[in-house]
Design an enzyme around this catalytic site. Structure first.
Site, PDB file in Angstrom:
ATOM      1  N   ASN A   1       0.850  -1.178   0.000  1.00 51.29           N
ATOM      2  CA  ASN A   1       0.000   0.000   0.000  1.00 51.29           C
ATOM      3  C   ASN A   1       0.889   1.233   0.000  1.00 51.29           C
ATOM      4  OD1 ASN A   1      -2.331  -1.634   0.268  1.00 51.29           O
ATOM      5  ND2 ASN A   1      -1.944  -1.804   2.456  1.00 51.29           N
TER       6      ASN A   1
ATOM      7  N   VAL B   1       1.620   2.797   7.859  1.00 49.76           N
ATOM      8  CA  VAL B   1       2.975   2.660   8.404  1.00 49.76           C
ATOM      9  C   VAL B   1       3.929   3.056   7.284  1.00 49.76           C
ATOM     10  CG1 VAL B   1       4.700   1.093   9.368  1.00 49.76           C
ATOM     11  CG2 VAL B   1       2.290   0.808   9.978  1.00 49.76           C
TER      12      VAL B   1
ATOM     13  N   HIS C   1       6.683  -2.105   3.172  1.00 49.40           N
ATOM     14  CA  HIS C   1       6.446  -3.484   3.585  1.00 49.40           C
ATOM     15  C   HIS C   1       5.517  -4.164   2.589  1.00 49.40           C
ATOM     16  CE1 HIS C   1       3.299  -1.035   5.479  1.00 49.40           C
ATOM     17  NE2 HIS C   1       2.528  -2.102   5.501  1.00 49.40           N
ATOM     18  N   MET C   2       5.687  -5.460   2.495  1.00 47.58           N
ATOM     19  CA  MET C   2       4.908  -6.280   1.578  1.00 47.58           C
ATOM     20  C   MET C   2       4.040  -7.218   2.408  1.00 47.58           C
ATOM     21  SD  MET C   2       6.418  -9.056  -1.130  1.00 47.58           S
ATOM     22  CE  MET C   2       7.075  -7.841  -2.254  1.00 47.58           C
ATOM     23  N   HIS C   3       2.758  -7.273   2.066  1.00 51.91           N
ATOM     24  CA  HIS C   3       1.848  -8.228   2.692  1.00 51.91           C
ATOM     25  C   HIS C   3       1.875  -9.512   1.872  1.00 51.91           C
ATOM     26  CE1 HIS C   3      -0.394  -5.292   5.277  1.00 51.91           C
ATOM     27  NE2 HIS C   3       0.123  -4.454   4.383  1.00 51.91           N
TER      28      HIS C   3
END
Length: 150
Positions: free
Chosen positions: A120, A129, A133-135
């Protein structure tokens, strides 16, 4: 010529209002970046987390609120607020995020049934945040990423 000027001014007006972050979001984002990310606190062992993978460049852990049977966050240890802030020298660590995702998907038994990788970026995508970062999501049929418009 007059039409070009009118179109240019219309574009600039729209871009300055419709394609920018809200003032409230900009303020929250700046405050969060200044304060430092919760992910850095996890990396530095200042905040607890269930860590499932770690090396010199990348850490992966379970989020506080899982959104699928398998939901992991894969994070570079280097603080990069958004994709818009990456540099050429970040290419290797970004590639490593995908290699870690592949490894974890296999370990969690979802590499063949399917999984989703998601990042995102900024307000419209819901980034809260500001540490890239990768989900990794899987373990069930996830459905469409967006509601299909008719």
């Amino acid at each position: 010529m007059k039409q070009v000027i009118i179109l240019s001014l219309t574009f600039l007006l729209y871009a300055s209002t419709g394609w920018s972050q809200s003032l409230e979001y900009q303020k929250q984002k700046a405050e969060k970046i200044e304060k430092g990310s919760v992910f850095t606190k996890i990396i530095n062992r200042e905040s607890p987390a269930t860590i499932v993978y770690e090396d010199d460049d990348v850490i992966a852990f379970t989020p506080l609120r899982s959104q699928a049977p398998v939901h992991l966050l894969i994070v570079p240890k280097k603080e990069i607020p958004t994709i818009n802030d990456i540099r050429d020298e970040d290419a290797l660590v970004l590639g490593k995020l995908f290699l870690v995702a592949k490894k974890l998907a296999k370990e969690k038994g979802i590499s063949e049934t399917g999984y989703r990788l998601s990042m995102n970026i900024n307000e419209d995508a819901g980034q809260s945040v500001f540490h890239l970062h990768m989900h990794l999501l899987g373990g069930k049929k996830l459905g469409p990423m967006l509601t299909q418009e008719k």
